[in-house]
Design an enzyme around this catalytic site. Structure first.
Site, PDB file in Angstrom:
ATOM      1  N   ASP A   1       3.186  13.158 -24.835  1.00 21.63           N
ATOM      2  CA  ASP A   1       4.065  13.982 -25.672  1.00 21.63           C
ATOM      3  C   ASP A   1       4.593  15.181 -24.887  1.00 21.63           C
ATOM      4  OD1 ASP A   1       3.692  12.543 -28.234  1.00 21.63           O
ATOM      5  OD2 ASP A   1       1.613  13.130 -27.930  1.00 21.63           O
TER       6      ASP A   1
ATOM      7  N   LYS B   1      -8.380  18.185 -22.276  1.00 27.88           N
ATOM      8  CA  LYS B   1      -7.663  19.174 -21.469  1.00 27.88           C
ATOM      9  C   LYS B   1      -7.817  20.552 -22.122  1.00 27.88           C
ATOM     10  CE  LYS B   1      -4.100  15.621 -20.827  1.00 27.88           C
ATOM     11  NZ  LYS B   1      -2.672  15.270 -21.076  1.00 27.88           N
TER      12      LYS B   1
ATOM     13  N   THR C   1      -3.392  11.139 -22.359  1.00 31.98           N
ATOM     14  CA  THR C   1      -2.917  11.864 -23.530  1.00 31.98           C
ATOM     15  C   THR C   1      -4.048  12.488 -24.328  1.00 31.98           C
ATOM     16  OG1 THR C   1      -1.701  11.626 -25.629  1.00 31.98           O
ATOM     17  CG2 THR C   1      -2.904   9.697 -24.841  1.00 31.98           C
ATOM     18  N   SER C   2      -3.739  13.591 -24.998  1.00 30.50           N
ATOM     19  CA  SER C   2      -4.706  14.233 -25.885  1.00 30.50           C
ATOM     20  C   SER C   2      -4.677  13.629 -27.281  1.00 30.50           C
ATOM     21  CB  SER C   2      -4.422  15.742 -25.965  1.00 30.50           C
ATOM     22  OG  SER C   2      -4.639  16.351 -24.715  1.00 30.50           O
TER      23      SER C   2
ATOM     24  N   ASP D   1       1.055  12.758 -18.728  1.00 35.72           N
ATOM     25  CA  ASP D   1       0.853  13.145 -20.121  1.00 35.72           C
ATOM     26  C   ASP D   1       1.905  12.382 -20.939  1.00 35.72           C
ATOM     27  OD1 ASP D   1       0.081  14.809 -22.413  1.00 35.72           O
ATOM     28  OD2 ASP D   1       2.004  15.807 -22.085  1.00 35.72           O
TER      29      ASP D   1
ATOM     30  N   ASP E   1       3.684  18.882 -19.339  1.00 42.42           N
ATOM     31  CA  ASP E   1       4.579  19.896 -19.899  1.00 42.42           C
ATOM     32  C   ASP E   1       3.821  21.098 -20.441  1.00 42.42           C
ATOM     33  OD1 ASP E   1       4.876  19.490 -23.346  1.00 42.42           O
ATOM     34  OD2 ASP E   1       3.571  18.223 -22.132  1.00 42.42           O
TER      35      ASP E   1
END
Length: 213
Positions: free
Chosen positions: A13, A136, A105-106, A11, A161
């Site tokens: 961030d 996700k 990443t989102s 991931d 995270d």
């Protein structure tokens, strides 16, 4: 503890970089502009989800495209000085061959690339919000990353995270490593929980990557 893998999926961030202050600053401004209250935010899951899903939960469908463009603009403009590499990130990535890891990443690709570029990270493979139909905690982003790298999902390790990302990794059949950079350890369901990437070392062998904690 040692984990053996063929590929490492990160991931961004809260895992590789910290943009939390920037994110909070931009989303507060965005919420004010669109008349969204703190109570509205409190009733939905925010962290680790694509902006399109958050906006869809908070706004009428006809407003979502404009609102998405606005939050992306705010966040991209806030990148300079608003993003830092988390401890251990650069050293760990420098130890990995480019074909052994990916960023999942989102964020949109434009935003993710801006944040990564700010700290000097240039992944060969990245899966962003633009590339998927289900974000996700759905496993689609991580399964797509494994496919792009040509690796069996069961031989991938996910670094996250956020609960939503860990859920996605588990659903993809991958080993999960949680970082307590944005959530407390008891909130994170993973095979291994560490403070950040500085707690880990990697050894690249002819058979893959060995991760030690």
């Amino acid at each position: 503890m040692k984990i053996h893998a063929d590929a490492l999926l990160f991931d961004n961030d809260g895992t590789l970089v910290s943009s939390l202050e920037s994110v909070n600053r931009c989303w507060r401004r965005w919420a004010t502009e669109y008349g969204i209250t703190a109570d509205d935010f409190a009733r939905i899951e925010l962290h680790g989800r694509p902006a399109v899903e958050i906006a869809a939960d908070l706004l009428p469908a006809d407003v979502v495209p404009e609102a998405l463009a606005r939050i992306e603009q705010l966040e991209v403009e806030d990148v300079p000085g608003g993003v830092v590499a988390l401890p251990g990130t650069l050293a760990l990535l420098d130890a990995l061959p480019a074909e052994r890891w990916a960023v999942v990443t989102s964020a949109t690709r434009r935003l993710a690339e801006a944040r990564l570029e700010e700290v000097g990270i240039r992944p060969k493979t990245m899966i962003a919000a633009d590339d998927i139909t289900r974000g996700k905690p759905d496993p689609e982003p991580y399964l797509l990353a494994a496919r792009e790298l040509g690796v069996d999902p069961a031989r991938c390790v996910v670094f996250e995270d956020a609960p939503a990302g860990l859920q996605a990794g588990r659903a993809a059949g991958m080993t999960t490593v949680a970082l307590t950079t944005t959530h407390r350890a008891h909130e994170l369901d993973a095979d291994l929980v560490v403070e950040d990437l500085s707690a880990l070392s990697v050894l690249v062998t002819d058979h893959g990557v060995e991760i030690s904690a």
